[in-house]
Design a protein around this motif. Structure first.
Motif, PDB file in Angstrom:
ATOM      1  N   LEU A   1       0.834  -1.207   0.000  1.00  0.00           N
ATOM      2  CA  LEU A   1       0.000   0.000   0.000  1.00  0.00           C
ATOM      3  C   LEU A   1       0.863   1.249   0.000  1.00  0.00           C
TER       4      LEU A   1
ATOM      5  N   GLN B   1      -1.365   7.124   8.568  1.00  0.00           N
ATOM      6  CA  GLN B   1      -2.800   7.325   8.779  1.00  0.00           C
ATOM      7  C   GLN B   1      -3.592   6.804   7.578  1.00  0.00           C
ATOM      8  N   LEU B   2      -3.042   7.099   6.416  1.00  0.00           N
ATOM      9  CA  LEU B   2      -3.734   6.699   5.189  1.00  0.00           C
ATOM     10  C   LEU B   2      -3.803   5.183   5.079  1.00  0.00           C
TER      11      LEU B   2
ATOM     12  N   ASN C   1      -6.201   3.832   7.410  1.00  0.00           N
ATOM     13  CA  ASN C   1      -7.582   4.041   6.957  1.00  0.00           C
ATOM     14  C   ASN C   1      -7.985   3.020   5.913  1.00  0.00           C
ATOM     15  N   ILE C   2      -7.068   2.784   4.991  1.00  0.00           N
ATOM     16  CA  ILE C   2      -7.393   1.832   3.930  1.00  0.00           C
ATOM     17  C   ILE C   2      -7.614   0.455   4.521  1.00  0.00           C
TER      18      ILE C   2
ATOM     19  N   GLU D   1      -8.517  -0.208   7.476  1.00  0.00           N
ATOM     20  CA  GLU D   1      -9.760  -0.194   8.234  1.00  0.00           C
ATOM     21  C   GLU D   1     -10.957  -0.394   7.318  1.00  0.00           C
ATOM     22  N   GLU D   2     -10.877   0.229   6.162  1.00  0.00           N
ATOM     23  CA  GLU D   2     -11.990   0.121   5.232  1.00  0.00           C
ATOM     24  C   GLU D   2     -12.085  -1.279   4.634  1.00  0.00           C
ATOM     25  N   ALA D   3     -10.939  -1.816   4.280  1.00  0.00           N
ATOM     26  CA  ALA D   3     -10.977  -2.995   3.423  1.00  0.00           C
ATOM     27  C   ALA D   3     -10.575  -4.281   4.124  1.00  0.00           C
TER      28      ALA D   3
ATOM     29  N   SER E   1      -3.460  -6.907   5.974  1.00  0.00           N
ATOM     30  CA  SER E   1      -3.185  -6.962   4.538  1.00  0.00           C
ATOM     31  C   SER E   1      -4.481  -7.338   3.831  1.00  0.00           C
ATOM     32  N   LEU E   2      -4.530  -7.015   2.547  1.00  0.00           N
ATOM     33  CA  LEU E   2      -5.744  -7.285   1.799  1.00  0.00           C
ATOM     34  C   LEU E   2      -5.564  -8.543   0.974  1.00  0.00           C
TER      35      LEU E   2
ATOM     36  N   PHE F   1      -9.925  -7.412  -1.461  1.00  0.00           N
ATOM     37  CA  PHE F   1      -9.685  -6.401  -2.484  1.00  0.00           C
ATOM     38  C   PHE F   1     -10.880  -6.296  -3.430  1.00  0.00           C
TER      39      PHE F   1
ATOM     40  N   VAL G   1     -13.797  -4.592  -1.761  1.00  0.00           N
ATOM     41  CA  VAL G   1     -13.735  -3.144  -1.596  1.00  0.00           C
ATOM     42  C   VAL G   1     -13.797  -2.444  -2.951  1.00  0.00           C
TER      43      VAL G   1
END
Lengths: 1051, 184
Positions: free
Chosen positions: B124, B144-145, B148-149, B151-153, B160-161, B166, B169
């Motif tokens: 990321l 932070q970014l 956030n990602i 947290e969202e995904a 890790s996604l 993936f 999201v």
């Protein structure tokens, strides 16, 4: 892509897997596996000419070859028979012992049955066994070989694992075979094979082992199936086995040496037996590998499979079956094509047994772990290399093609596929053509490149409005102006038009016609009085106001009247019912707007429903993963995009920080903030009311002032004429700026701040229009003390010689007001752009380094909400005015067209990127929502007017009444009365309660149904998401257990 | 068009058409674009393997921050070299007609820099760095970014996604399908 290629040709016997995707994946996977095998066969040099052979033949020949090789191995086997049989003896003895236990008896008998009860002629079965045994034959020694150095220190588990990496394979020539072995070791470490074979392991008397026995071991049926399945796997992996043979023969001598020690170790430690057995069932290597990785976090899911995919994807497409975790299931279902149906049945049911046992295993068996990721990777890489060297494109294509052609495909399927394909091609081609024809696409690209998609949506919106206005223009002009202007023996003015009685139409009573004639004469005389003495200057001013000479042109409502044409081909004369046409044109214009709006907003609704509840949830992912526009192809744009993205991301982060700050507000701060908000809202309300009153006042005073200053200079008069319009325009410029300043005190979130400013401005704009309409209404519809009410006009004539001016044709009067507004609305931004924005940029460029003030003022920022509002405002004016002035859609069309270039110029040259860009996906739906509100607001007065107000008798297409208290809608009514009685009844029903109540009820019912459905879907989505989360939690939990166990083993 | 018509047999063209999201005409167009990258070697052998530098002459790829990943992912050899078929494959995936799930799969591979089949925090960071231009965000913002990602995904909290996450999201990211394409 791979999937697509396969769609046409799925073998029917593979269809039993779950769903279409499964089938396709299976099929693709099968192909990839095939090519994988091919590669190995080629490498071993065993098979030279496979190109033309069918798969089945390949299988058969592969088997035959293997059988031959078995012969070579005989000597070796005999040589090591004793040692090997040791293991075998053990094996047999456990079996014997197990017979005693009722639990395992079933298993063993099934095992035997598996081998013996088959019909003799069953080639498949024979082959299965061959493979099983051949695997065993050559795997066992390799296992022993592995054990040679390991036997010295066979006391700890970890030692064994370390041994895998020890240089014991140095005596093998082929590095690939070593890789094979190492992977297989890993597989064996995985829980896979061990579980299957656990009953045998019981001989080691380890109580732990017994625990591993899956509960379904009593189920002899399942076991039998399992064994069958395993034998298929042996099939699939014969390529490996084959490869392994190579080195086994080479090392047979060394194995003899190591044999004893191996045997010792074998007896000493059950662990070793695991490896032994794992070699025994090495046919599982691929599957177990995949299972392993799946069970342990999926790190290497791609690795084993990757090679297959690589080969496959580059030729046919990319099959990601390995990515979606279906592969394990698929592999199990895959089998050689020539195996009977019985096999496939048992195969699939054995799946259940296996998956059951696997789930057991997951939680219990933690002795071995995948700690060799790096090595696996290396192995994959080398395997890939080997594959790439070996493959041959033509060969593969040939095989695939043959395969595909061999598949029985139904004719209807082919036809369907072809139709689908043709349709797709057609769609794409039309799309391409349309894309080339697309207006301003180049400009869009340029703007997008520099300002990002959010600003681009503004321009897109503008283009949409352009088209909307185009349709409106076509409707209005086509139905009203064109028939009016066409010259086929027509009367030149209403006064010349023939008496209705002469036309033979069914108009009742001449008095209405006479009345209309008189009123018109009066009105024309009044107009002539005004315009007679005009010079060019005042004519020019009239042009701006729509008064004077313009008043009696096709631009305005007043001119139109029913026309009678003599058509050359038709006998007699034809009356064009202008009134009806006028009404229908207006109705059609509104309908067209409505449908276009609904269509466009549906898109927005769709996307907003999609990310509802998670709208904010995915904003970062959206920006990061969908952020880069892959279309960008020039350096400058790319740089802009980088900058833009950075800005956006940073803005969002700041936004988030702000959120945190808001959460941490103290009560005192909150109290202070709320009081500020209340004050600000009151002030805003005050401003709104104040400006609305101002508009009302200006409008009402207009005519008085006009009278008062009747004899001053025409320019002053013009200014007075423009007073309401100027007031509205000025308020629209000034008040939003004040709102924008005020909202900063309120300390909202930036997004909300923008929305609320937008909302307030919208209220101001639309309300000012409504107030204008209201004051006009008051003027033309209400009774007045000082005026004679005649000819459908309330201010027809002054009574007491007051200062107020009469209105002789109120529709035209309303049209003039709107016309003026539109002219202003067009001129003001134009002027602002060239007088304010352009110089501002010049000043900034020249002086921003020298003067602080200039620097503070900064550069013009592109104010998206305001720009959008301007457009919405123009469109609202257009809707409101098109009845009174059919020319208005064309004016807004021209305005949109010119403004596109003006705005583009000012955006690209004068403006800088807005600091906080709009969210692209949301902005369009927001624009449309605002437009929709304004549409409804402009619909209201229109329907009210058509339904209740009487038209002027002095002007317009409705001037000849058919009844007393005639209203616009009576035209339609008259039309219906001319229909046959059945049709009349039909239309009549629409107006009754009998129609409306069920219709409303039905609509409510459908709305309710869809609402409930939507709620259900939402709930389901939520549940699915929860499932996903739980799955993840499960995985984590298992991983944690695995780690614990690992720690424990490590000590 | 006539010149390149003879390059492929009818059979080949229809095969390509079956296997990609292109029409025959577009395939020839793709071939033309491929040819412009290195006219000489393609003239000699239509299946010539062009190296990464040559492929990156394509304007869209030139400025693309993920260009090295794209070439790697689509190269059949994995080293960034591309034959025409690789190239066709790539253009097909980036075409408007390619369905979203195909695009998502390739996007996942492109964003998975270390090729471990998950998009980890490191991946990321790399994605963001490339998106914003090198080091445009400071460390704190970056952290932070990424947080956030995730947290969202990241539904299963493993920092890790996975592909499933993936895909999930992306299905909610409306901009993806519009941006992940290259016009012919």
């Amino acid at each position: 892509m791979g999937t697509r290629a396969c769609q046409k040709c799925v073998p029917s016997q593979l269809r039993y897997s779950e769903g279409l995707q499964g089938v396709l994946d299976t099929y693709c996977f099968f192909y990839s596996r095939l090519c994988f095998k091919m590669a190995y066969q080629r490498q071993n040099g065993s098979y030279d000419n496979y190109g033309g052979q069918s798969v089945e033949e390949q299988y058969n020949s592969g088997f035959d070859d293997l059988n031959d090789r078995r012969g070579d191995r005989q000597s070796y086997r005999q040589f090591q028979n004793k040692s090997y049989d040791n293991g075998e003896d053990n094996f047999d003895s456990y079996q014997d012992r197990d017979f005693d236990s009722p639990r395992n008896g079933g298993y063993d008998s099934s095992w035997n049955r598996d081998f013996k009860s088959r019909p003799n002629g069953n080639l498949d079965y024979e082959r299965d066994r061959e493979f099983l045994t051949s695997d065993r034959d050559f795997l066992h020694p390799s296992g022993r070989d592995f054990d040679v150095p390991g036997s010295r220190d066979f006391h700890s588990e970890s030692q064994i694992n370390r041994d895998f990496e020890s240089p014991r394979y140095n005596d093998f020539d082929s590095p690939k075979s070593r890789d094979f072995d190492s992977t297989r070791h890993r597989d064996f470490d995985s829980t896979n094979t061990r579980d299957f074979d656990s009953p045998k392991r019981r001989d080691f008397d380890s109580p732990k082992r017994r625990d591993f026995d899956p509960p379904n071991s009593e189920n002899s049926h399942g076991r039998q199936k399992f064994h069958e399945e395993r034998s298929y796997r042996a099939h699939d992996n014969y390529a490996y086995s084959d490869n392994e043979e190579e080195y086994q023969t080479k090392i047979s001598s060394t194995q003899a040496r190591g044999h004893n020690s191996q045997q010792r170790a074998f007896n000493e430690k059950y662990r070793e037996d695991d490896q032994f057995e794992e070699r025994f069932y090495s046919g599982d290597s691929q599957n177990s590998d995949r299972e392993l990785t799946k069970n342990f976090g999926g790190r290497d899911r791609n690795s084993e499979n990757g090679s297959d995919d690589e080969t496959f994807s580059t030729r046919i497409g990319f099959d990601h079956s390995n990515l979606d975790g279906k592969d394990t299931v698929i592999v199990r279902k895959r089998k050689p094509t020539n195996i009977s149906d019985q096999h496939s049945e048992s195969d699939s049911s054995s799946l259940k047994a296996i998956s059951k046992s696997r789930s057991m295993r997951k939680s219990v068996n933690l002795n071995t772990l995948p700690s060799h990721e790096r090595r696996i990777k290396n192995f994959q890489a080398r395997k890939l290399e080997a594959l790439r060297d070996a493959k041959n494109l033509e060969e593969y294509t040939q095989i695939y093609r043959d395969e595909i052609l061999q598949e029985p495909v139904q004719r209807t399927q082919i036809w369907k596929y072809q139709q689908k394909k043709a349709w797709q091609n057609f769609k794409q081609q039309t799309k391409n053509v349309l894309y080339q024809l697309e207006l301003w696409s180049g400009a869009f690209k340029e703007i997008e490149g520099q300002f990002g998609t959010s600003v681009m949506t503004y321009f897109r919106f503008m283009r949409w409005l352009l088209f909307l206005n185009f349709y409106l223009m076509v409707v209005m002009l086509g139905l009203t102006m064109v028939p009016y202007v066409i010259k086929i023996n027509r009367p030149w003015s209403f006064l010349d038009s023939p008496h209705p009685n002469n036309t033979g139409s069914n108009f009742t009573g001449d008095d209405f016609f006479e009345k209309a004639l008189n009123c018109t004469k009066n009105y024309i005389g009044f107009l002539d009085n005004q315009t007679n003495s005009e010079d060019w200057g005042s004519k020019a001013l009239d042009t701006l106001q729509g008064t004077g000479w313009m008043e009696h042109t096709v631009l305005f409502y007043g001119t139109y009247f029913n026309k009678t044409y003599s058509l050359p081909l038709v006998e007699g004369r034809l009356t064009y019912n202008m009134g009806l046409s006028y009404l229908l044109a207006t109705g059609a214009a509104f309908l067209v707007s409505f449908f276009l709006l609904v269509k466009n907003s549906a898109k927005g609704v769709k996307s907003s429903v999609l990310d509802e509840g998670s709208g904010q949830m995915t904003q970062f992912c959206n920006k990061v993963f969908g952020g880069w526009d892959f279309c960008i192809s020039n350096q400058k744009a790319a740089k802009e995009k980088h900058k833009n993205l950075t800005q956006e991301l940073r803005g969002d982060l700041d936004n988030q920080k702000l959120l945190w700050k808001i959460e941490n507000r103290t009560t005192r701060e909150k109290a202070k903030l709320y009081s500020i908000r209340v004050v600000v809202n009151t002030v805003v309300l005050g401003f709104l009311v104040g400006s609305l009153y101002l508009i009302y006042y200006a409008n009402n005073k207009l005519i008085d002032l006009q009278r008062e200053f009747g004899d001053v200079h025409p320019i002053v008069q013009t200014l007075i004429q423009f007073m309401p319009s100027v007031t509205i325009t000025l308020l629209n410029i000034i008040v939003p700026i004040i709102f924008k300043k005020l909202v900063e005190f309120e300390d909202y979130m930036p997004a909300f701040q923008m929305q609320i400013t937008l909302l307030r401005t919208v209220i101001l704009r639309l309300a000012s229009l409504l107030v204008l309409m209201g004051s006009l209404y008051g003027m033309v519809v209400k009774d007045h003390d000082h005026f004679v009410d005649d000819c459908g006009n309330k201010r027809w004539q002054t009574i007491n010689n007051t200062s107020e001016a009469p209105i002789k044709c109120w529709e035209t009067y309303v049209g003039q007001q709107i016309y003026k507004l539109i002219i202003l609305d067009f001129l003001v931004p134009f002027v602002l752009t060239f007088i304010v924005e352009y110089p501002r940029r010049l000043v900034y460029q020249k002086f921003h380094e020298r003067f602080k003030v200039v620097n503070m003022m900064g550069q013009q920022e592109f104010d998206l909400p305001k720009a959008v509002l301007d457009l919405v405002y123009t469109q609202t004016l257009c809707w409101m005015g098109l009845f009174f002035c059919p020319f208005i859609p064309m004016m807004s069309l021209v305005k949109c067209f010119i403004f596109f270039y003006v705005k583009k110029g000012t955006v690209l040259n004068n403006c800088i990127q807005p600091v906080r860009p709009f969210r692209t996906s949301k902005s369009n739906s927001l624009f449309i929502a605002v437009l929709f509100i304004s549409f409804i607001i402009s619909c209201g007065p229109m329907t009210y007017m058509i339904g209740t107000i009487s038209p002027s008798q002095s002007c317009g297409p409705f001037r000849v009444y058919s009844v007393e208290n005639f209203i616009f809608f009576d035209t339609i009514r008259n039309l219906i009365f001319t229909f046959p009685s059945d049709a009349q009844k039909f239309f009549h029903i629409f107006g009754t309660m009998a129609f409306f109540i069920p219709a409303i009820g039905l609509t409510c019912f459908f709305m309710y149904y869809y609402c409930v459905q939507a709620v259900g879907y939402k709930r389901r989505a939520k549940l699915l998401k929860e499932d996903l989360i739980m799955e993840g939690k499960d995985k984590q939990f298992l991983l944690a257990r695995v780690n614990e166990a690992w720690m424990y083993i490590e000590g | 068009m006539g010149g390149s018509q003879s390059v492929f047999s009818e059979q080949e063209l229809s095969d390509y058409q079956e296997l990609t999201y292109f029409t025959k005409k577009e395939i020839l167009h793709v071939f033309k674009r491929f040819q412009t990258l290195d006219p000489d070697s393609v003239e000699r052998d239509k299946n010539a393997k062009l190296n990464r530098e040559t492929i990156l002459k394509l304007p869209e790829l030139q400025v693309n921050p993920f260009n090295d990943r794209i070439t790697t992912v689509f190269s059949s050899a994995g080293d960034g070299c591309m034959t025409f078929e690789d190239f066709l494959d790539m253009m097909s995936v980036f075409s408007d007609n390619a369905p979203k799930n195909v695009k998502v799969e390739y996007a996942f591979r492109i964003y998975d820099f270390d090729e471990d089949d998950v998009i980890s925090g490191k991946d990321l960071r790399e994605v963001i760095n490339r998106l914003t231009g090198e080091q445009a965000l400071n460390d704190e913002e970056m952290e932070q970014l990424i947080q956030n990602i995730l947290e969202e995904a990241d539904l299963d909290d493993d920092d890790s996604l996975s592909f499933a996450e993936f895909e999930h999201v992306i299905s909610k990211a409306p901009d993806f399908i519009n941006s992940f394409r290259i016009r012919l």
